[in-house]
Design an enzyme around this catalytic site. Sequence first.
Site, short mmCIF file in Angstrom:
data_model
loop_
_atom_site.label_atom_id
_atom_site.label_comp_id
_atom_site.label_asym_id
_atom_site.label_seq_id
_atom_site.Cartn_x
_atom_site.Cartn_y
_atom_site.Cartn_z
N THR A 132 0.94 -1.25 0.07
CA THR A 132 0.12 -0.04 0.02
C THR A 132 0.92 1.45 0.07
O THR A 132 1.99 1.34 0.37
CB THR A 132 -0.70 -0.04 1.14
OG1 THR A 132 -0.20 -0.22 2.32
CG2 THR A 132 -2.02 -1.22 1.11
N THR A 134 1.62 4.45 1.32
CA THR A 134 2.26 5.06 2.64
C THR A 134 3.29 3.95 3.35
O THR A 134 4.58 4.10 3.43
CB THR A 134 1.27 5.66 3.67
OG1 THR A 134 0.84 6.62 3.08
CG2 THR A 134 2.29 6.21 4.70
N CYS A 135 2.73 2.81 3.42
CA CYS A 135 3.73 1.53 3.90
C CYS A 135 4.92 1.39 2.88
O CYS A 135 5.74 0.99 3.57
CB CYS A 135 2.78 0.41 4.09
SG CYS A 135 1.33 0.65 4.91
N SER A 136 4.51 1.46 1.59
CA SER A 136 5.68 1.13 0.76
C SER A 136 6.65 2.15 0.50
O SER A 136 7.79 1.89 0.09
CB SER A 136 4.99 0.48 -0.38
OG SER A 136 4.17 -0.58 -0.43
#
Length: 256
Positions: A132, A134-136
Amino acid sequence: LRHVRVRAFMIATTTRTMSTRIVIPTTSACAATSTSACKTQPKAFASAAAAKHGAVSLASRARASYRATTTRRGDASRMFGSLRPAITQGERLPTDVALRYFDDEGALQTQTLGELTRGRTCVLFAVPGAFTPTCSTKHLPGYIKYADEMRANGADAVMCVSVNDAFVMNAWGESAGARRAKVIMLADGSATMAKSIGVDLDLIEQGLGVRSRRYAMVVRDGVVEHLAMEQGGEYKTSGAEECLEKIKTMNLVRSA
Protein backbone atom coordinates in the site's frame (compact mmCIF):
# COMPACT_ATOMS: atom_id res chain seq x y z
CA LEU A 1 -56.46 -59.14 10.22
CA ARG A 2 -53.68 -58.15 12.59
CA HIS A 3 -52.53 -55.40 10.22
CA VAL A 4 -56.08 -54.13 9.90
CA ARG A 5 -56.40 -53.87 13.70
CA VAL A 6 -53.07 -52.04 14.03
CA ARG A 7 -54.09 -49.65 11.28
CA ALA A 8 -57.43 -48.97 12.92
CA PHE A 9 -55.69 -48.29 16.27
CA MET A 10 -53.28 -45.82 14.66
CA ILE A 11 -56.12 -43.96 12.95
CA ALA A 12 -58.07 -43.75 16.18
CA THR A 13 -55.02 -42.49 18.11
CA THR A 14 -54.23 -39.91 15.46
CA THR A 15 -57.83 -38.73 15.40
CA ARG A 16 -57.86 -38.26 19.18
CA THR A 17 -54.56 -36.37 19.06
CA MET A 18 -55.69 -34.10 16.25
CA SER A 19 -58.97 -33.40 18.00
CA THR A 20 -57.11 -31.96 20.99
CA ARG A 21 -57.17 -28.17 20.89
CA ILE A 22 -55.62 -25.42 23.00
CA VAL A 23 -58.43 -22.92 23.44
CA ILE A 24 -57.87 -19.40 24.71
CA PRO A 25 -61.06 -18.43 26.52
CA THR A 26 -62.96 -15.50 25.07
CA THR A 27 -64.68 -12.79 27.08
CA SER A 28 -68.08 -14.39 26.56
CA ALA A 29 -66.77 -17.78 27.63
CA CYS A 30 -65.31 -16.31 30.80
CA ALA A 31 -68.58 -14.56 31.54
CA ALA A 32 -70.39 -17.87 31.25
CA THR A 33 -68.30 -19.57 33.93
CA SER A 34 -67.33 -18.70 37.47
CA THR A 35 -64.07 -20.63 37.64
CA SER A 36 -60.99 -18.60 38.63
CA ALA A 37 -58.87 -20.44 36.08
CA CYS A 38 -61.01 -19.15 33.27
CA LYS A 39 -60.76 -15.62 34.60
CA THR A 40 -56.96 -15.69 34.96
CA GLN A 41 -56.04 -17.43 31.69
CA PRO A 42 -56.46 -14.37 29.42
CA LYS A 43 -54.27 -12.31 31.77
CA ALA A 44 -51.59 -14.99 31.71
CA PHE A 45 -51.60 -15.09 27.93
CA ALA A 46 -51.54 -11.29 27.77
CA SER A 47 -48.58 -11.16 30.18
CA ALA A 48 -46.66 -13.74 28.16
CA ALA A 49 -47.35 -11.87 24.93
CA ALA A 50 -46.22 -8.58 26.47
CA ALA A 51 -43.03 -10.16 27.78
CA LYS A 52 -42.27 -11.64 24.38
CA HIS A 53 -42.96 -8.32 22.68
CA GLY A 54 -40.67 -6.55 25.16
CA ALA A 55 -37.82 -9.01 24.53
CA VAL A 56 -38.19 -8.68 20.76
CA SER A 57 -38.34 -4.89 21.06
CA LEU A 58 -35.19 -4.83 23.20
CA ALA A 59 -33.33 -7.09 20.76
CA SER A 60 -34.46 -4.91 17.85
CA ARG A 61 -33.21 -1.78 19.56
CA ALA A 62 -29.87 -3.45 20.28
CA ARG A 63 -29.48 -4.52 16.65
CA ALA A 64 -30.41 -1.06 15.42
CA SER A 65 -27.89 0.52 17.78
CA TYR A 66 -25.17 -1.86 16.60
CA ARG A 67 -25.93 -1.14 12.94
CA ALA A 68 -25.86 2.59 13.57
CA THR A 69 -22.50 2.28 15.32
CA THR A 70 -20.89 0.10 12.68
CA THR A 71 -22.09 2.05 9.67
CA ARG A 72 -21.40 5.61 10.78
CA ARG A 73 -18.55 6.77 8.56
CA GLY A 74 -15.57 8.20 10.40
CA ASP A 75 -16.79 7.03 13.81
CA ALA A 76 -13.97 5.78 16.03
CA SER A 77 -15.88 2.68 17.07
CA ARG A 78 -16.41 1.88 13.38
CA MET A 79 -12.72 2.09 12.60
CA PHE A 80 -11.32 0.55 15.74
CA GLY A 81 -13.66 -2.40 16.22
CA SER A 82 -11.72 -4.45 18.74
CA LEU A 83 -13.49 -5.86 21.78
CA ARG A 84 -10.55 -4.91 23.99
CA PRO A 85 -8.78 -1.57 24.46
CA ALA A 86 -5.60 -1.02 22.48
CA ILE A 87 -2.44 -2.18 24.20
CA THR A 88 -0.55 0.48 26.13
CA GLN A 89 3.02 1.10 27.18
CA GLY A 90 4.01 -1.16 30.08
CA GLU A 91 1.75 -4.05 29.06
CA ARG A 92 3.02 -7.47 28.05
CA LEU A 93 2.36 -8.82 24.58
CA PRO A 94 0.37 -12.07 24.39
CA THR A 95 2.76 -14.99 24.22
CA ASP A 96 0.63 -17.56 22.39
CA VAL A 97 -0.20 -15.68 19.16
CA ALA A 98 1.40 -17.43 16.19
CA LEU A 99 2.95 -15.47 13.32
CA ARG A 100 4.54 -16.72 10.10
CA TYR A 101 7.55 -15.53 8.12
CA PHE A 102 10.23 -16.67 5.71
CA ASP A 103 13.72 -16.92 7.22
CA ASP A 104 17.02 -15.97 5.57
CA GLU A 105 17.18 -19.36 3.84
CA GLY A 106 13.69 -18.95 2.38
CA ALA A 107 12.05 -21.48 4.69
CA LEU A 108 8.58 -20.76 6.05
CA GLN A 109 8.62 -20.49 9.84
CA THR A 110 5.88 -20.25 12.45
CA GLN A 111 6.67 -18.76 15.85
CA THR A 112 4.66 -17.27 18.68
CA LEU A 113 5.10 -13.73 19.93
CA GLY A 114 6.53 -15.21 23.10
CA GLU A 115 9.23 -17.05 21.16
CA LEU A 116 10.05 -14.01 19.04
CA THR A 117 10.44 -11.60 21.96
CA ARG A 118 11.54 -13.69 24.93
CA GLY A 119 14.84 -12.45 26.35
CA ARG A 120 15.29 -9.99 23.46
CA THR A 121 14.81 -6.32 22.67
CA CYS A 122 12.74 -5.98 19.52
CA VAL A 123 11.59 -3.12 17.35
CA LEU A 124 8.16 -4.09 16.09
CA PHE A 125 6.22 -1.89 13.70
CA ALA A 126 2.86 -2.55 12.06
CA VAL A 127 1.38 -1.36 8.80
CA PRO A 128 -2.19 -1.63 7.47
CA GLY A 129 -1.16 -3.53 4.36
CA ALA A 130 1.69 -4.75 2.17
CA PHE A 131 2.26 -2.87 -1.11
CA THR A 132 0.00 0.00 0.00
CA PRO A 133 1.24 3.54 -0.75
CA THR A 134 2.36 5.00 2.60
CA CYS A 135 3.57 1.63 3.86
CA SER A 136 5.67 1.04 0.72
CA THR A 137 7.06 4.52 0.16
CA LYS A 138 7.64 5.69 3.74
CA HIS A 139 7.09 3.27 6.60
CA LEU A 140 8.93 0.09 5.55
CA PRO A 141 11.77 1.87 3.67
CA GLY A 142 12.58 3.92 6.76
CA TYR A 143 13.09 0.85 8.94
CA ILE A 144 15.13 -0.84 6.22
CA LYS A 145 17.34 2.26 6.10
CA TYR A 146 17.85 2.50 9.87
CA ALA A 147 17.77 -1.21 10.84
CA ASP A 148 21.56 -1.48 11.27
CA GLU A 149 21.68 1.67 13.39
CA MET A 150 18.83 0.36 15.56
CA ARG A 151 20.75 -2.87 16.17
CA ALA A 152 23.90 -0.87 16.93
CA ASN A 153 21.91 0.94 19.63
CA GLY A 154 20.71 -2.23 21.32
CA ALA A 155 17.87 -3.74 19.29
CA ASP A 156 18.21 -7.47 18.75
CA ALA A 157 15.64 -7.61 15.95
CA VAL A 158 13.62 -5.31 13.70
CA MET A 159 10.27 -6.76 12.66
CA CYS A 160 7.41 -5.60 10.46
CA VAL A 161 3.93 -7.10 10.95
CA SER A 162 0.84 -6.77 8.79
CA VAL A 163 -2.47 -8.54 8.23
CA ASN A 164 -1.34 -10.31 5.08
CA ASP A 165 -0.29 -13.88 4.35
CA ALA A 166 3.36 -14.90 4.62
CA PHE A 167 3.82 -15.16 0.86
CA VAL A 168 2.65 -11.58 0.26
CA MET A 169 4.82 -10.31 3.12
CA ASN A 170 7.83 -12.17 1.73
CA ALA A 171 7.29 -10.79 -1.78
CA TRP A 172 6.87 -7.27 -0.43
CA GLY A 173 10.01 -7.60 1.68
CA GLU A 174 12.00 -8.93 -1.27
CA SER A 175 10.92 -6.05 -3.49
CA ALA A 176 11.82 -3.48 -0.82
CA GLY A 177 15.14 -4.97 0.29
CA ALA A 178 13.98 -6.10 3.74
CA ARG A 179 15.93 -9.36 3.71
CA ARG A 180 19.24 -7.60 2.99
CA ALA A 181 18.54 -5.27 5.92
CA LYS A 182 17.50 -8.25 8.09
CA VAL A 183 14.03 -6.83 8.74
CA ILE A 184 11.76 -9.78 9.55
CA MET A 185 8.45 -9.65 7.68
CA LEU A 186 5.80 -11.16 9.98
CA ALA A 187 2.42 -12.28 8.65
CA ASP A 188 -0.64 -11.91 10.90
CA GLY A 189 -2.84 -13.50 8.26
CA SER A 190 -6.09 -13.72 10.24
CA ALA A 191 -5.53 -10.54 12.30
CA THR A 192 -5.14 -12.71 15.40
CA MET A 193 -2.38 -10.55 16.83
CA ALA A 194 -4.13 -7.31 15.88
CA LYS A 195 -7.30 -8.39 17.67
CA SER A 196 -5.47 -9.76 20.70
CA ILE A 197 -3.82 -6.40 21.40
CA GLY A 198 -6.82 -4.27 20.40
CA VAL A 199 -5.43 -2.66 17.24
CA ASP A 200 -7.63 -4.28 14.57
CA LEU A 201 -8.82 -1.77 12.00
CA ASP A 202 -12.10 -2.14 10.09
CA LEU A 203 -11.47 -1.23 6.45
CA ILE A 204 -14.31 -3.29 5.00
CA GLU A 205 -15.88 -0.30 3.27
CA GLN A 206 -12.56 0.32 1.50
CA GLY A 207 -12.49 -3.31 0.33
CA LEU A 208 -9.53 -4.18 2.56
CA GLY A 209 -11.29 -6.23 5.24
CA VAL A 210 -9.91 -6.19 8.78
CA ARG A 211 -6.38 -4.80 9.08
CA SER A 212 -4.07 -3.44 11.78
CA ARG A 213 -3.58 0.12 12.95
CA ARG A 214 -0.22 1.67 12.16
CA TYR A 215 2.17 1.73 15.13
CA ALA A 216 5.72 1.18 16.29
CA MET A 217 6.87 -0.30 19.58
CA VAL A 218 10.04 -1.26 21.36
CA VAL A 219 9.53 -4.53 23.21
CA ARG A 220 11.94 -5.78 25.87
CA ASP A 221 11.45 -9.40 26.95
CA GLY A 222 7.81 -9.27 25.87
CA VAL A 223 6.95 -5.98 27.59
CA VAL A 224 6.08 -2.86 25.56
CA GLU A 225 8.53 -0.20 26.75
CA HIS A 226 7.80 2.34 24.01
CA LEU A 227 4.66 2.69 21.89
CA ALA A 228 3.79 5.13 19.11
CA MET A 229 0.20 4.45 18.03
CA GLU A 230 -1.08 6.37 15.01
CA GLN A 231 -4.64 7.69 14.81
CA GLY A 232 -6.77 6.89 11.78
CA GLY A 233 -4.71 6.98 8.59
CA GLU A 234 -1.99 9.21 10.02
CA TYR A 235 1.75 8.66 9.70
CA LYS A 236 3.34 11.02 12.21
CA THR A 237 4.93 9.23 15.18
CA SER A 238 5.64 5.64 14.15
CA GLY A 239 8.35 6.28 11.57
CA ALA A 240 11.84 4.81 11.76
CA GLU A 241 13.59 8.09 12.53
CA GLU A 242 11.32 8.79 15.52
CA CYS A 243 11.75 5.22 16.75
CA LEU A 244 15.54 5.38 16.42
CA GLU A 245 15.70 8.60 18.43
CA LYS A 246 13.65 6.94 21.15
CA ILE A 247 15.91 3.88 21.18
CA LYS A 248 18.96 6.09 21.68
CA THR A 249 17.44 7.45 24.90
CA MET A 250 16.56 4.02 26.31
CA ASN A 251 20.13 2.81 26.96
CA LEU A 252 19.49 -0.57 25.37
CA VAL A 253 23.14 -1.35 24.56
CA ARG A 254 24.40 -4.07 26.87
CA SER A 255 27.74 -3.44 28.55
CA ALA A 256 30.51 -5.83 27.53
